[in-house]
Scaffold this motif. Structure first.
Motif, PDB file in Angstrom:
ATOM      1  N   ASN A 186       1.043  -1.189  -0.281  1.00 12.23           N
ATOM      2  CA  ASN A 186      -0.211   0.155  -0.074  1.00 12.23           C
ATOM      3  C   ASN A 186       1.028   1.422   0.074  1.00 12.23           C
ATOM      4  O   ASN A 186       0.337   2.203   0.589  1.00 12.23           O
ATOM      5  N   ALA A 187       2.214   1.192  -0.684  1.00 14.71           N
ATOM      6  CA  ALA A 187       3.023   2.439  -0.693  1.00 14.71           C
ATOM      7  C   ALA A 187       3.051   2.846  -1.922  1.00 14.71           C
ATOM      8  O   ALA A 187       2.339   2.481  -2.910  1.00 14.71           O
ATOM      9  N   GLU A 188       3.963   3.750  -2.386  1.00 13.58           N
ATOM     10  CA  GLU A 188       4.169   4.516  -3.777  1.00 13.58           C
ATOM     11  C   GLU A 188       5.299   4.938  -3.750  1.00 13.58           C
ATOM     12  O   GLU A 188       6.198   5.236  -2.622  1.00 13.58           O
ATOM     13  N   ALA A 189       5.801   5.137  -4.973  1.00 14.16           N
ATOM     14  CA  ALA A 189       6.885   5.892  -5.341  1.00 14.16           C
ATOM     15  C   ALA A 189       6.681   7.243  -5.671  1.00 14.16           C
ATOM     16  O   ALA A 189       5.659   7.741  -6.576  1.00 14.16           O
ATOM     17  N   LYS A 190       7.366   8.295  -5.030  1.00 16.20           N
ATOM     18  CA  LYS A 190       6.939   9.654  -4.726  1.00 16.20           C
ATOM     19  C   LYS A 190       7.682  10.312  -5.946  1.00 16.20           C
ATOM     20  O   LYS A 190       8.674  10.138  -6.449  1.00 16.20           O
ATOM     21  N   THR A 191       6.755  11.447  -6.202  1.00 14.65           N
ATOM     22  CA  THR A 191       7.321  12.489  -7.138  1.00 14.65           C
ATOM     23  C   THR A 191       8.350  13.509  -6.463  1.00 14.65           C
ATOM     24  O   THR A 191       8.132  13.386  -4.895  1.00 14.65           O
ATOM     25  N   GLU A 192       9.073  14.430  -6.827  1.00 14.74           N
ATOM     26  CA  GLU A 192      10.023  15.299  -6.274  1.00 14.74           C
ATOM     27  C   GLU A 192       8.930  16.155  -5.116  1.00 14.74           C
ATOM     28  O   GLU A 192       9.240  16.252  -3.972  1.00 14.74           O
ATOM     29  N   THR A 193       7.750  16.582  -5.658  1.00 12.13           N
ATOM     30  CA  THR A 193       6.806  17.425  -4.808  1.00 12.13           C
ATOM     31  C   THR A 193       6.414  16.437  -3.657  1.00 12.13           C
ATOM     32  O   THR A 193       6.418  17.177  -2.264  1.00 12.13           O
ATOM     33  N   GLY A 194       6.208  15.246  -3.934  1.00 13.20           N
ATOM     34  CA  GLY A 194       5.426  14.247  -2.760  1.00 13.20           C
ATOM     35  C   GLY A 194       6.624  14.108  -1.763  1.00 13.20           C
ATOM     36  O   GLY A 194       6.334  14.268  -0.612  1.00 13.20           O
ATOM     37  N   TRP A 195       7.932  14.280  -1.876  1.00 13.58           N
ATOM     38  CA  TRP A 195       9.247  13.993  -1.155  1.00 13.58           C
ATOM     39  C   TRP A 195       9.043  15.150  -0.299  1.00 13.58           C
ATOM     40  O   TRP A 195       9.375  15.269   1.094  1.00 13.58           O
ATOM     41  N   ARG A 196       9.208  16.471  -0.807  1.00 15.57           N
ATOM     42  CA  ARG A 196       9.326  17.488  -0.281  1.00 15.57           C
ATOM     43  C   ARG A 196       7.976  17.891   0.755  1.00 15.57           C
ATOM     44  O   ARG A 196       8.233  18.327   1.878  1.00 15.57           O
ATOM     45  N   GLN A 197       6.894  17.569   0.420  1.00 20.36           N
ATOM     46  CA  GLN A 197       5.659  17.615   1.225  1.00 20.36           C
ATOM     47  C   GLN A 197       5.556  16.514   2.498  1.00 20.36           C
ATOM     48  O   GLN A 197       5.551  16.966   3.532  1.00 20.36           O
ATOM     49  N   LEU A 198       6.225  15.244   2.160  1.00 13.75           N
ATOM     50  CA  LEU A 198       6.473  14.389   3.270  1.00 13.75           C
ATOM     51  C   LEU A 198       7.429  14.872   4.326  1.00 13.75           C
ATOM     52  O   LEU A 198       7.228  14.724   5.573  1.00 13.75           O
TER      53      LEU A 198
END
Length: 401
Positions: free
Chosen positions: A359-371
């Protein structure tokens, strides 16, 4: 007419290369960008050239390819052929496999492998190694085939039913996964718990995780990353009475059996600090460590010890890491950083595999910055060491108070 003749000539030249792979110009092998351009172009042409019938033949039956490769690994076909100085008959392969398979059955399997170019058919029931099959003959690659079929395939097959069951809103938890559904397990069972009771499956997983990037650049190849680590280590240990030798230069959180730790030690002989491997107790007990590397068994959801976890768990893990950092510490995340559009197949297939298994994902750059921002960390730098497949190391630090 000239264009048709040119295209015909090009096709003939490619046919000659396929017939005699040894004649592939050395320039292609020497120029990796040229090789990748040629490979990408050929791959993109296939779906554009296919008829509906041809497309169906390719996609409807490709689910057989990996399981048949798994059979070949179990019978040691790829290694037997790659290590032989002469072609081998079906009978010889059966005898050398150690499994005594039915000759007719083995011949059927070998014919299918040859049609996929995984081996070469050089005579009636006579077989030889191929470049494609040789790419799967190593220990790590063979473990990858076993891992995908034995550990992942049921989850992939169950993914459509799993998403339908959840009305296409998958849970944001590490339990209740397509993996559990496909394997007929209780929803609470994760792959990591499942692997605890299956040592052979766990071995395939660990070996593949350590070797699946053989021949590919890693984050340790980036001089700017090593420079950042060196500077941070000097700042962290500055003024401390125990000095650099007692300091910790690198902690690999969720580091499996220690491949990254050993690679880091080899790459940074100038750093005197300890290297620590952190993972579950049952994982690190199988680690083959070197002097200067220590193992710590723990559950990083419960303490300082981010990949492969839904966001709520990633935030918990990162929160523990943040609490263990000081203002000079750096957090390195070796991960895919997807673009917002035009992602490569290598990235998108891993993203859906993570969905099915965790139930996980490979993130975009925006997703990493937000996390990272959500847990009081900020991105200092993102260094791409494999630009084409968006493999990168994210260098993060604590947000200044």
């Amino acid at each position: 007419m000239a264009q048709i003749v040119t295209l015909s000539t090009t096709v003939s030249a490619l046919e000659n290369l396929v017939a005699e792979p040894s004649t592939i110009p050395t320039a292609v092998g020497a120029d990796d960008q040229l090789r990748k351009r040629l490979l990408s172009t050929i791959q993109k042409l296939v779906p554009e050239l296919e008829t509906p019938s041809e497309a169906c033949q390719r996609i409807l039956y490709n689910a057989l390819e990996l399981p048949t490769a798994r059979i070949a690994v179990d019978l040691n076909i790829f290694n037997l052929l790659s290590q032989s100085t002469t072609p081998l008959s079906t009978k010889e392969l059966a005898n050398k496999s150690g499994k005594n398979p039915d000759r007719k059955l083995l011949s059927r399997i070998l014919r299918y492998l040859a049609s996929l170019s995984l081996i070469r058919e050089v005579g009636a029931d006579v077989w030889a190694a191929s470049h494609f099959g040789n790419n799967l003959s190593g220990t790590g690659q063979s473990a990858g085939v076993c891992h995908m079929v034995d550990n992942c395939f049921a989850a992939f097959v169950a993914l459509p039913a799993f998403l339908q069951r959840h009305a296409y809103h998958p849970p944001s938890t590490k339990t209740d996964t397509a993996f559990a559904l496909g394997n007929g397990l209780s929803p609470e069972t994760t792959i990591f718990e499942w692997l605890k009771t299956r040592p052979e499956n766990a071995r395939s997983f660990n070996v593949f995780m350590g070797a699946h990037r053989t021949g590919v650049r890693s984050w340790l190849d980036g001089p700017e990353v090593i420079s950042e680590i060196t500077d941070a280590f000097k700042k962290v240990t500055a003024g401390k009475t125990e000095g650099q030798e007692k300091g910790v230069s690198f902690v690999d959180i969720g580091g499996g059996i220690g491949h990254q730790c050993k690679a880091f030690k080899k790459r940074t002989p100038h750093l005197d600090g300890k290297i620590i491997l952190e993972d579950l107790e049952e994982v690190v007990q199988d680690a083959e460590l070197e002097d200067g590397i220590e193992a710590a068994g723990l559950d990083f959801l419960k303490g300082q010890p981010v990949k492969d976890w839904p966001d709520q768990y990633s935030q918990t893990i990162l929160g523990h890491v943040r609490d263990a950092m000081n203002e000079h510490s750096l957090l390195l995340i070796d991960e895919l950083v997807l673009p917002d559009r035009s992602a490569h197949q290598y990235e998108t297939q891993l993203d859906l595999a993570m969905l099915a298994m965790l139930n996980a994902e490979a993130k975009t750059e925006t997703g990493w910055r937000q996390l990272l921002a959500a847990v009081g960390l900020e991105v200092k730098q993102i260094v791409f060491y494999e630009e084409e497949t968006r493999e990168a190391v994210i260098i993060a630090k604590k947000v200044a108070a």
